[in-house]
Design an enzyme around this catalytic site. Structure first.
Site, PDB file in Angstrom:
ATOM      1  N   HIS A  97       8.257  -2.432  -3.328  1.00  0.00           N
ATOM      2  CA  HIS A  97       7.015  -1.943  -3.950  1.00  0.00           C
ATOM      3  C   HIS A  97       5.894  -1.935  -2.899  1.00  0.00           C
ATOM      4  O   HIS A  97       5.867  -2.783  -2.004  1.00  0.00           O
ATOM      5  CB  HIS A  97       6.630  -2.831  -5.136  1.00  0.00           C
ATOM      6  CG  HIS A  97       5.454  -2.283  -5.881  1.00  0.00           C
ATOM      7  ND1 HIS A  97       4.172  -2.539  -5.494  1.00  0.00           N
ATOM      8  CD2 HIS A  97       5.389  -1.442  -6.943  1.00  0.00           C
ATOM      9  CE1 HIS A  97       3.340  -1.887  -6.306  1.00  0.00           C
ATOM     10  NE2 HIS A  97       4.054  -1.213  -7.194  1.00  0.00           N
ATOM     11  N   GLU A 169       5.922   6.452  -5.122  1.00  0.00           N
ATOM     12  CA  GLU A 169       4.594   5.975  -5.505  1.00  0.00           C
ATOM     13  C   GLU A 169       3.646   6.123  -4.322  1.00  0.00           C
ATOM     14  O   GLU A 169       3.608   5.250  -3.433  1.00  0.00           O
ATOM     15  CB  GLU A 169       4.649   4.503  -5.917  1.00  0.00           C
ATOM     16  CG  GLU A 169       5.475   4.247  -7.157  1.00  0.00           C
ATOM     17  CD  GLU A 169       5.078   2.922  -7.799  1.00  0.00           C
ATOM     18  OE1 GLU A 169       4.701   2.945  -8.976  1.00  0.00           O
ATOM     19  OE2 GLU A 169       5.120   1.893  -7.122  1.00  0.00           O
TER      20      GLU A 169
HETATM   21  P1  PGA Z   1      -0.516   1.730 -11.480  1.00  0.00           P
HETATM   22  O1  PGA Z   1       0.636   0.965 -10.654  1.00  0.00           O
HETATM   23  O2  PGA Z   1       0.156   2.434 -12.625  1.00  0.00           O
HETATM   24  O3  PGA Z   1      -1.443   0.625 -11.945  1.00  0.00           O
HETATM   25  O4  PGA Z   1      -1.169   2.689 -10.539  1.00  0.00           O
HETATM   26  C1  PGA Z   1       1.893   1.553 -10.453  1.00  0.00           C
HETATM   27  C2  PGA Z   1       2.746   0.636  -9.633  1.00  0.00           C
HETATM   28  O5  PGA Z   1       2.226  -0.033  -8.745  1.00  0.00           O
HETATM   29  O6  PGA Z   1       3.971   0.525  -9.851  1.00  0.00           O
END
Ligand code: PGA
Length: 253
Positions: A97, A169
């Protein structure tokens, strides 16, 4: 046939065991898992067992660790091994992550070792990749996410690779209220999917994450390149999360 979708909630450093049980108590009544949809929850390690037991019995619901250490056991104060996570009810694990990479300084090499440990330990890995804003502005998005992917999966046998799910992401979209447009996300998903296929993954699934919320999830999931969403902040509210997982999405284009 409805398109298969994964809805993954990343609770980050929120929801202790009592709060996780309260979430489940608010989320469960009347919830009917939909055909083809999977519902994944990533609580903090101390809430794994409470979350797994509070959601037990719901079809296609699974719980996972937010991070694991690659060693199987030993003197590693503060760390959670794959088997400890599994013993607490995890069948999944988030790997790489962006907060692990950019807050805790996790390297591509460490992410690779964690992925290997998760695959060897029989959990389903959800590997996260994503570029920072300066990478995007310099046109390096594909290069960065493909480097992260290759570093993690290099040397993984195709049979193991088949269990891997990837989340794209963009770092600049996480917790900022900014999302990639569906078209921008789709372009990166295509690049990731093609690389996964080249590595021998016959059915790669790629989720999108970064400021996904009840207001934008329908628009994002209308893009067929998205196989689901990974949601942080907006997954903490049971009513909002329920509305997100029940979002109506058209059939595969
Ligand atoms: P967020 O986080 O939806 O608060 O932007 C997503 C993540 O970090 O998996």
């Amino acid at each position: 046939m409805a398109r298969p979708l994964i809805f993954a909630a990343n609770w980050k450093m929120h929801l202790d065991p009592a709060a996780a049980r309260a979430f489940a108590a608010a989320f469960r009544p009347g919830f009917v898992p939909a055909a083809g949809r999977s519902y994944w929850f990533f609580p903090t390690a101390v809430s794994l067992e409470a979350t797994a037991s509070a959601l037990a019995g719901l079809d296609r619901v699974a719980v996972g660790a937010q991070d694991v250490y690659w060693e199987p056991k030993g003197a590693y104060t503060g760390a959670t091994s794959v088997s400890l996570a599994r013993g607490a009810g995890a069948t999944l694990a988030l790997i790489g992550h962006s907060e692990r990479r950019h807050v805790f300084g996790e390297t591509d090499g460490e992410t690779a070792k964690k992925l290997r440990a998760v695959l060897d330990g029989g959990l389903t890995p959800l590997l996260c990749v994503g570029e920072q804003l300066d990478d995007r502005e310099a046109g390096r998005t594909d290069a960065v996410v493909l480097r992260q992917l290759q570093a993690a999966i290099g040397g993984v046998a195709a049979a193991d690779l088949a269990r891997l799910v990837v989340a794209y992401e963009p770092v600049w979209a996480i917790g900022t209220g900014r999302t990639a447009t569906p078209a921008d996300a789709a372009q990166v998903h295509r690049a990731l999917r093609a690389a996964l296929r080249r590595a021998g993954h016959s059915e790669p699934r790629v989720l999108y994450g970064g400021s996904v919320n009840p207001a934008n999830v329908g628009l994002l999931l209308a893009e067929p390149e998205l196989d689901g969403v990974l949601v942080g902040g907006a997954s903490l509210d049971p009513a909002g999360w329920r509305s997100m997982v029940e979002t109506r999405v058209g059939p595969t284009a």
